[in-house]
Enzyme design. Structure first.
Site, PDB file in Angstrom:
ATOM      1  N   PRO A 101       0.787  -1.235   0.000  1.00  0.00           N
ATOM      2  CG  PRO A 101       0.062  -0.948   2.177  1.00  0.00           C
ATOM      3  CD  PRO A 101       0.782  -1.917   1.298  1.00  0.00           C
ATOM      4  CG  ASP A 157       0.074   0.735 -10.722  1.00  0.00           C
ATOM      5  OD1 ASP A 157      -0.484  -0.342 -10.952  1.00  0.00           O
ATOM      6  OD2 ASP A 157       0.510   1.078  -9.598  1.00  0.00           O
ATOM      7  CE  LYS A 200      -5.693   2.050 -15.835  1.00  0.00           C
ATOM      8  NZ  LYS A 200      -4.874   1.110 -15.032  1.00  0.00           N
ATOM      9  N   GLY A 248       0.459  -1.314  -7.121  1.00  0.00           N
ATOM     10  CA  GLY A 248       0.101  -0.986  -5.746  1.00  0.00           C
ATOM     11  C   GLY A 248      -0.663  -2.146  -5.110  1.00  0.00           C
ATOM     12  N   GLY A 249      -0.447  -2.379  -3.834  1.00  0.00           N
ATOM     13  CA  GLY A 249      -1.193  -3.421  -3.131  1.00  0.00           C
ATOM     14  C   GLY A 249      -0.864  -4.805  -3.637  1.00  0.00           C
ATOM     15  CG  ASP A 250      -2.546  -9.269  -4.261  1.00  0.00           C
ATOM     16  OD1 ASP A 250      -1.648  -9.993  -3.800  1.00  0.00           O
ATOM     17  OD2 ASP A 250      -3.320  -9.649  -5.171  1.00  0.00           O
ATOM     18  CB  ILE A 273      -6.784  -7.050  -4.568  1.00  0.00           C
ATOM     19  CG1 ILE A 273      -6.564  -8.342  -3.772  1.00  0.00           C
ATOM     20  CG2 ILE A 273      -7.983  -6.274  -4.000  1.00  0.00           C
ATOM     21  CD1 ILE A 273      -7.788  -9.207  -3.544  1.00  0.00           C
ATOM     22  CB  THR A 310      -4.846  -5.913  -0.722  1.00  0.00           C
ATOM     23  OG1 THR A 310      -5.685  -5.116  -1.559  1.00  0.00           O
ATOM     24  CG2 THR A 310      -5.658  -6.434   0.452  1.00  0.00           C
ATOM     25  CB  ALA A 311      -5.376  -0.521  -0.147  1.00  0.00           C
ATOM     26  CG  MET A 354     -10.681   2.015  -7.594  1.00  0.00           C
ATOM     27  SD  MET A 354     -10.604   0.986  -9.075  1.00  0.00           S
ATOM     28  CE  MET A 354     -10.955  -0.631  -8.399  1.00  0.00           C
TER      29      MET A 354
END
Ligand code: SAH
Length: 290
Positions: free
Chosen positions: A44, A67, A89, A120-122, A125, A150-151, A203
């Site tokens: 994260p 990313d 993005k 980022g994270g996993d 996921i 993951t976050a 998100m």
């Protein structure tokens, strides 16, 4: 390690060990003739939440395709000579389409390079890692997956609010709050509205009003504790403890990346929890004694 030294000398025999992710990555001799793609979860944000396997993959990278969620401190762990490519993005500017990223990964690997796709994270996921894995498989390129924190796990840990908790959260569900322009997230609101479970929405910050409304309409109590965590595990982490009824207003104070977490056990989040959630905290405390 002896096994790995032998392995690095016998450059061609990479199969089994590489599949197990055990290949030595710190010497040129260790690299197989064919390139590979490592799909690596960077966690994260806090570099200390990187796995040792992720660190080793990164240290052996010749190309790092990352990313926007990957922090500079983590990118700095790749060799200085490694090429770094951001496929972040961006809302306004051209961002790479997923198939462009897929093609890029495959093309670098086919040139014989060790490619680290850092996410980022996993990677699996809400990270579109599955699509990248598929693209590699189709092209006959070896692809190894290194999981990441993951976050949701970092957000919950930082707040001191467990995602599952005896008597208060028997299940946790990760959902995406993303929706096509002009529409609402297409989720199973009925099932998410049942009590004693945690719903983590990735998100979902900009959709918080719609999400809160749909969950409430489907029967989740407006007094259900909720937590929003922005930049979990980073130096600039911010948290809001609230309720489902207050979710939209609390979300408006943050800008992301952030998670919305709704569920009874969020009453255990430390710091300025509103009075309404204290009733849940008290109930959980009672259960703890049984
Ligand atoms: N693969 C990532 C998720 C990518 S989707 C993972 O496993 O964590 C992007 C969303 O993840 C963001 O919109 C936000 O909702 C969430 N996110 C990622 N990093 C975060 C962080 N450090 N703090 C809070 N939310 C985060």
């Amino acid at each position: 390690m002896a096994g790995e030294t032998r392995h690095s000398k016998a450059g061609a025999k990479t199969g089994a060990k590489a599949a197990a992710g055990l290949v030595v990555l710190d010497g040129a001799g260790a690299r197989p003739a064919a390139g590979r793609v490592w799909l690596v979860g960077a966690g994260p944000g806090d570099p200390e939440l990187l796995t040792l396997k992720a660190l080793r993959a990164l240290q052996g990278a010749q190309v790092v395709v990352h990313d926007g969620l990957v922090s500079d401190e983590i990118l700095a762990l790749a060799p200085a000579a490694a090429q770094r490519i951001s496929v972040a993005k961006r809302k306004s500017r051209h961002s790479y389409a997923q198939d462009e990223i897929n093609r890029m990964l495959v093309a670098f690997a086919l040139q014989g390079l060790e490619v680290v796709r850092l996410k980022g994270g996993d990677p699996f996921i809400f990270g579109r890692g599955g699509e990248e894995l598929e693209a590699c498989r189709e092209a006959g390129v070896e692809c190894l997956v290194v999981p990441g924190v993951t976050a949701a796990l970092a957000a919950s840990a930082g707040a001191g609010a467990p995602l599952t908790h005896r008597g208060a959260a028997q299940a946790v569900t990760f959902v995406t709050g993303h929706a096509a322009k002009g529409s609402e997230p297409d989720l199973d609101w009925e099932s998410l509205a049942r009590p004693n479970q945690t719903v983590v929405i990735y998100m979902g910050l900009s959709m918080a009003p719609e999400i809160a409304r749909r969950l409430t309409q489907a029967g989740r109590s407006p007094a259900t504790p909720a937590l929003i965590v922005e930049n979990a595990s980073r130096a600039d982490e911010r948290r809001r403890t609230t309720t489902l009824a207050g979710l939209a207003d609390a979300a408006a104070e943050l800008s992301g990346p952030a998670l919305l977490i709704v569920g009874e056990s969020m009453a255990l989040a430390r710091a300025d929890a509103p009075a309404e959630v204290e009733v849940f905290a008290a109930r959980i405390a009672e259960l703890g004694g049984k």
